[in-house]
Write an enzyme that holds these catalytic residues in place. Structure first.
Site, PDB file in Angstrom:
ATOM      1  N   HIS A 248       1.384   5.349  -1.848  1.00  0.00           N
ATOM      2  CA  HIS A 248       1.114   6.537  -2.854  1.00  0.00           C
ATOM      3  C   HIS A 248       2.352   7.112  -3.098  1.00  0.00           C
ATOM      4  O   HIS A 248       3.145   7.669  -2.722  1.00  0.00           O
ATOM      5  CB  HIS A 248       0.349   7.705  -1.742  1.00  0.00           C
ATOM      6  CG  HIS A 248      -0.796   7.179  -1.056  1.00  0.00           C
ATOM      7  ND1 HIS A 248      -2.073   6.986  -1.456  1.00  0.00           N
ATOM      8  CD2 HIS A 248      -0.966   6.313   0.206  1.00  0.00           C
ATOM      9  CE1 HIS A 248      -3.046   6.595  -0.736  1.00  0.00           C
ATOM     10  NE2 HIS A 248      -2.373   6.176   0.046  1.00  0.00           N
TER      11      HIS A 248
ATOM     12  N   LYS B 259      -9.476  -0.441  -5.705  1.00  0.00           N
ATOM     13  CA  LYS B 259      -9.179   0.142  -4.320  1.00  0.00           C
ATOM     14  C   LYS B 259     -10.821   0.764  -3.966  1.00  0.00           C
ATOM     15  O   LYS B 259     -11.217   1.346  -4.951  1.00  0.00           O
ATOM     16  CB  LYS B 259      -8.305   1.044  -4.211  1.00  0.00           C
ATOM     17  CG  LYS B 259      -8.239   1.840  -3.001  1.00  0.00           C
ATOM     18  CD  LYS B 259      -7.822   1.120  -1.902  1.00  0.00           C
ATOM     19  CE  LYS B 259      -7.950   2.044  -0.460  1.00  0.00           C
ATOM     20  NZ  LYS B 259      -6.697   2.347  -0.036  1.00  0.00           N
TER      21      LYS B 259
ATOM     22  N   ASP C 200       1.547   2.575   3.558  1.00  0.00           N
ATOM     23  CA  ASP C 200       0.966   3.805   3.475  1.00  0.00           C
ATOM     24  C   ASP C 200       1.685   5.083   3.373  1.00  0.00           C
ATOM     25  O   ASP C 200       1.021   6.047   3.738  1.00  0.00           O
ATOM     26  CB  ASP C 200      -0.566   3.908   4.469  1.00  0.00           C
ATOM     27  CG  ASP C 200      -1.390   4.687   4.132  1.00  0.00           C
ATOM     28  OD1 ASP C 200      -1.558   5.462   2.817  1.00  0.00           O
ATOM     29  OD2 ASP C 200      -2.353   5.318   5.068  1.00  0.00           O
TER      30      ASP C 200
ATOM     31  N   HIS D 245     -10.445   1.111   2.033  1.00  0.00           N
ATOM     32  CA  HIS D 245     -10.236   2.258   3.072  1.00  0.00           C
ATOM     33  C   HIS D 245     -11.508   2.077   4.176  1.00  0.00           C
ATOM     34  O   HIS D 245     -12.514   2.355   3.929  1.00  0.00           O
ATOM     35  CB  HIS D 245     -10.088   3.533   2.624  1.00  0.00           C
ATOM     36  CG  HIS D 245      -9.714   4.537   3.822  1.00  0.00           C
ATOM     37  ND1 HIS D 245      -8.618   5.114   3.735  1.00  0.00           N
ATOM     38  CD2 HIS D 245     -10.457   5.026   4.601  1.00  0.00           C
ATOM     39  CE1 HIS D 245      -8.668   5.943   4.689  1.00  0.00           C
ATOM     40  NE2 HIS D 245      -9.678   5.990   5.165  1.00  0.00           N
TER      41      HIS D 245
ATOM     42  N   HIS E 209       0.742  -1.138   0.188  1.00  0.00           N
ATOM     43  CA  HIS E 209       0.013  -0.039  -0.031  1.00  0.00           C
ATOM     44  C   HIS E 209       0.883   1.197   0.163  1.00  0.00           C
ATOM     45  O   HIS E 209       1.388   1.595   1.113  1.00  0.00           O
ATOM     46  CB  HIS E 209      -0.854   0.034   1.166  1.00  0.00           C
ATOM     47  CG  HIS E 209      -1.858   1.246   1.327  1.00  0.00           C
ATOM     48  ND1 HIS E 209      -3.114   0.965   1.622  1.00  0.00           N
ATOM     49  CD2 HIS E 209      -1.721   2.430   1.073  1.00  0.00           C
ATOM     50  CE1 HIS E 209      -3.689   2.119   1.652  1.00  0.00           C
ATOM     51  NE2 HIS E 209      -2.711   3.069   1.349  1.00  0.00           N
TER      52      HIS E 209
ATOM     53  N   HIS F 228      -4.546  -0.596   6.152  1.00  0.00           N
ATOM     54  CA  HIS F 228      -4.124   0.175   7.117  1.00  0.00           C
ATOM     55  C   HIS F 228      -5.124   0.151   8.400  1.00  0.00           C
ATOM     56  O   HIS F 228      -5.563   1.081   8.999  1.00  0.00           O
ATOM     57  CB  HIS F 228      -3.768   1.565   6.929  1.00  0.00           C
ATOM     58  CG  HIS F 228      -4.765   2.267   6.017  1.00  0.00           C
ATOM     59  ND1 HIS F 228      -6.060   2.153   6.015  1.00  0.00           N
ATOM     60  CD2 HIS F 228      -4.792   2.996   4.744  1.00  0.00           C
ATOM     61  CE1 HIS F 228      -6.583   2.828   5.234  1.00  0.00           C
ATOM     62  NE2 HIS F 228      -5.949   3.359   4.351  1.00  0.00           N
TER      63      HIS F 228
HETATM   64  C1  NCD Z   1      -3.598   9.140   2.068  1.00  0.00           C
HETATM   65  C2  NCD Z   1      -2.979   9.963   1.045  1.00  0.00           C
HETATM   66  O1  NCD Z   1      -2.380  11.241   1.568  1.00  0.00           O
HETATM   67  O2  NCD Z   1      -3.291   9.797  -0.236  1.00  0.00           O
HETATM   68  N1  NCD Z   1      -3.465   9.649   3.382  1.00  0.00           N
HETATM   69  C3  NCD Z   1      -3.473   9.191   4.583  1.00  0.00           C
HETATM   70  O3  NCD Z   1      -3.429   9.541   5.515  1.00  0.00           O
HETATM   71  N2  NCD Z   1      -3.263   7.805   4.676  1.00  0.00           N
HETATM   72  C4  NCD Z   1      -4.704   8.543   1.668  1.00  0.00           C
HETATM   73  C5  NCD Z   1      -5.313   7.083   2.401  1.00  0.00           C
HETATM   74  O4  NCD Z   1      -4.659   5.972   2.232  1.00  0.00           O
HETATM   75  O5  NCD Z   1      -6.146   7.196   3.223  1.00  0.00           O
HETATM   76 ZN    ZN Z   2      -3.258   5.308   1.800  1.00  0.00          ZN
END
Ligand code: NCD
Ligand code: ZN
Length: 360
Positions: free
Chosen positions: A19, A106, A254, A143, A17, A181
């Site tokens: 970003h 997702k 995450d 999520h 996971h 998460h």
């Molecule tokens: C994530 C993001 O910034 O894209 N933020 C977070 O707090 N985890 C999005 C997510 O996974 O909820």
């Molecule tokens: Zn995330």
């Protein structure tokens, strides 16, 4: 894996996971993931989101270009996901997964987190897609937070499990679900008792910090993420789950970069950028729990097993040192900085230099 007091050799970890963002931000953060991980499951919450197989392929190409530009094309394999919307077509999802273009879909409840405005407004709206996914074995990453503004932010995960996940899985027990998460005892308990079709990812920051670390003695915006960090008893439940070796739990960092100005703000963004410190944090937690022999299951074995893939064949070496490891503090992104996760306590494990310099 091999373990002595000062050296730990693990199958190369994967991150289930992450970003990676796009454009300059992608170019800035890609090396952080390539440094330690073999594969990353890339979240689709771009603006606009990654909705179709064509979007996913184009995004994958941009990630590979960023890897190439940083000289790391062969180090990291991005595995793509699709962003589920109320209008997603069942046939498109099944085709994209069968063709191997995406490894999961997702589900963001609409408005739950960063860039979730196009998310699912109600489970009923996507039931046909979920039925098709269940039938064809396509994995759903969730999520898991309700978005009802009257529900307290610290209760949103537990509430989601009760009011959305339980009924959904009663209706579609064969659907393969990852509760992303996980942050609560309730989440851990639900996964433990939920049979073989549910698993959970756990982040390093939810293992390292509780809500006091974020809020007591001053507000620390770099610890703000969603789902929000909870009470200490929940952190301890997560540590027990992660260090158990149980195949239902595996690493999803995450890692979610935002520029410093967007975090240190009157209305700061949610997300912790932890890709560089993840392995140091995890080795510290597992060592304290007397479970270093189970670290590899969490970082490198359980995830691929759940996703039907082989574990990586190469390894990563962690070295224990007597003095605290120096962590990278910031990355530069254009005129801005991205602040790296600092758990606020010393870490004694680092990834060996020779490993950072690994050849394709
Ligand atoms: C994530 C993001 O910034 O894209 N933020 C977070 O707090 N985890 C999005 C997510 O996974 O909820
Ligand atoms: Zn995330």
């Amino acid at each position: 894996m091999s373990l002595d007091k000062q050296l730990l050799i693990l199958r190369r970890p994967d991150d289930w996971h992450v970003h990676l963002r796009d454009g300059d931000m992608l170019n800035t953060v890609i090396s952080a993931s390539a440094e330690h991980f073999g594969r990353v499951l890339v979240m689709p919450n771009l603006v606009p989101p990654v909705i179709t197989a064509r979007d996913a392929t184009a995004y994958r190409d941009r990630i590979i270009s960023a890897l190439r530009a940083s000289g790391q094309e062969h180090r990291l394999t991005p595995l793509m996901t699709l962003y589920l919307t109320d209008n997603t077509s069942p046939a498109d999802v099944v085709a994209a997964a069968s063709a191997g273009v995406v490894h999961a879909v997702k589900l963001y409840p609409q408005g739950a987190t960063t860039n979730s405005a196009s998310g699912v407004s109600s489970i009923q709206k996507v039931m046909a897609v979920l039925e098709a996914m269940a039938k064809h074995g396509v994995r759903l990453c969730i999520h898991g937070e309700v978005t009802d503004p009257t529900v307290d932010i610290f209760d949103r995960e537990a509430q989601f499990i009760e009011s959305v996940l339980v009924p959904l899985r009663q209706r579609l027990p064969e659907l393969k679900v990852v509760l992303e998460h996980v942050t609560t005892q309730e989440g851990v308990d639900y996964i433990n008792g939920g049979g073989p079709n549910i698993a959970g990812t756990i982040t390093p920051h939810h293992l390292m910090i509780n809500r006091n670390h974020m809020l007591a003695g001053g507000i620390r915006p770099h610890y703000y993420c969603l789902p929000i960090v909870k009470r200490e008893c929940h952190r301890l439940a997560l540590i027990e789950a992660a260090t158990s070796g149980d195949e239902k739990f595996f690493l999803g960092t995450d890692s979610a970069p935002h520029v410093q100005g967007a975090k240190e703000n009157a209305c700061g963004c949610a997300g912790v950028f932890n890709a560089l410190s993840t392995l140091s944090c995890l080795a510290t937690i597992f060592e304290q729990a007397g479970a270093l022999d189970r670290l590899e299951a969490f970082t490198s074995l359980n995830g691929p097993r759940y996703y039907g893939l082989e574990a990586n064949s190469d390894t990563v070496t962690l070295v224990r040192q007597d003095t605290p490891v120096e962590q990278v503090k910031n990355l530069t992104c254009g005129a801005q900085s991205i602040v790296c996760f600092d758990p606020g306590r010393p870490l004694y494990w680092r990834v060996a230099e020779s490993d950072n310099a690994r050849k394709p």
